[in-house]
Design an enzyme around this catalytic site. Structure first.
Site, PDB file in Angstrom:
ATOM      1  N   HIS A  86      -7.194  89.272  21.953  1.00  0.00           N
ATOM      2  CA  HIS A  86      -8.515  89.754  21.548  1.00  0.00           C
ATOM      3  C   HIS A  86      -8.645  91.255  21.805  1.00  0.00           C
ATOM      4  CE1 HIS A  86     -10.468  85.510  21.929  1.00  0.00           C
ATOM      5  NE2 HIS A  86      -9.435  85.536  21.086  1.00  0.00           N
ATOM      6  N   GLU A  88     -10.982  92.899  23.305  1.00  0.00           N
ATOM      7  CA  GLU A  88     -11.381  93.184  24.684  1.00  0.00           C
ATOM      8  C   GLU A  88     -10.171  93.114  25.614  1.00  0.00           C
ATOM      9  OE1 GLU A  88     -14.802  90.843  22.712  1.00  0.00           O
ATOM     10  OE2 GLU A  88     -12.619  90.795  22.716  1.00  0.00           O
ATOM     11  N   CYS A 114     -15.663  86.237  24.411  1.00  0.00           N
ATOM     12  CA  CYS A 114     -15.434  84.821  24.681  1.00  0.00           C
ATOM     13  C   CYS A 114     -15.272  84.628  26.186  1.00  0.00           C
ATOM     14  CB  CYS A 114     -14.196  84.327  23.931  1.00  0.00           C
ATOM     15  SG  CYS A 114     -12.631  84.951  24.610  1.00  0.00           S
ATOM     16  N   CYS A 117     -12.101  86.382  27.663  1.00  0.00           N
ATOM     17  CA  CYS A 117     -12.260  87.832  27.792  1.00  0.00           C
ATOM     18  C   CYS A 117     -13.264  88.167  28.896  1.00  0.00           C
ATOM     19  CB  CYS A 117     -12.693  88.446  26.469  1.00  0.00           C
ATOM     20  SG  CYS A 117     -11.380  88.434  25.223  1.00  0.00           S
TER      21      CYS A 117
END
Length: 160
Positions: A86, A88, A114, A117
């Site tokens: 991801h 992040e 999410c 993360c």
């Protein structure tokens, strides 16, 4: 001749400025399902950035590298089949890779993080998360941020 200050375009707030940068970072993503980007900032200086995609030296999503992205799955499902990192996570990983502390920083991200993360954000020492739009399963992340003392806020109005 003096130009009126009312004819000048308004300067974006710092939050909007950094969110615009996150949006540009997201354009580097080659994910077939969702393009997202994140930047980590401290003292009005960008420390790191990341976008979602397959790990280094792994075939990109748009080249068939991620089985989840290359199949017809419903959004938010079969995340265990996704090879992508991801945005992040990538911002945090890039900071670590280059020896940059992100402690007490702010993360600007296109979507609310999410749960995976969120845990990395908390352990990385980030103290504030600003997101552009909500992700379908962010309630657990919100609870974690609250308990950990991480400020979690939606940017209004969102960057389009």
């Amino acid at each position: 001749m003096n130009k009126s200050t009312s004819s000048r375009p308004a300067r974006p707030s710092w939050d909007h400025y950094f969110m615009q940068i996150a949006k540009v970072v997201a354009e580097r993503s080659n994910c077939l399902t969702r393009k997202t980007g994140a930047v980590i900032v401290r003292d009005k200086m960008v420390l790191s950035s990341g976008y979602n995609g397959t790990p280094r030296n792994i075939k990109n999503c748009n080249e068939g590298g991620c089985p989840r992205c290359n199949s017809n799955v419903e959004s938010g499902t079969h995340l265990d089949k996704c090879f992508c990192v991801h945005g992040e996570e990538n911002a945090i990983i890039q900071a670590a890779y280059h020896g940059m502390s992100i402690s007490n920083g702010t993360m600007y991200t296109m979507n609310s993080p999410c749960i995976f993360c969120a845990k990395s954000i908390i352990n990385g020492g980030i103290r504030r998360v600003v997101y552009n739009s909500a992700y379908s399963n962010d309630e657990d992340s919100k609870k974690l941020f609250q308990e950990a003392g991480v400020t979690f806020e939606k940017l209004e109005p969102p960057v389009s």
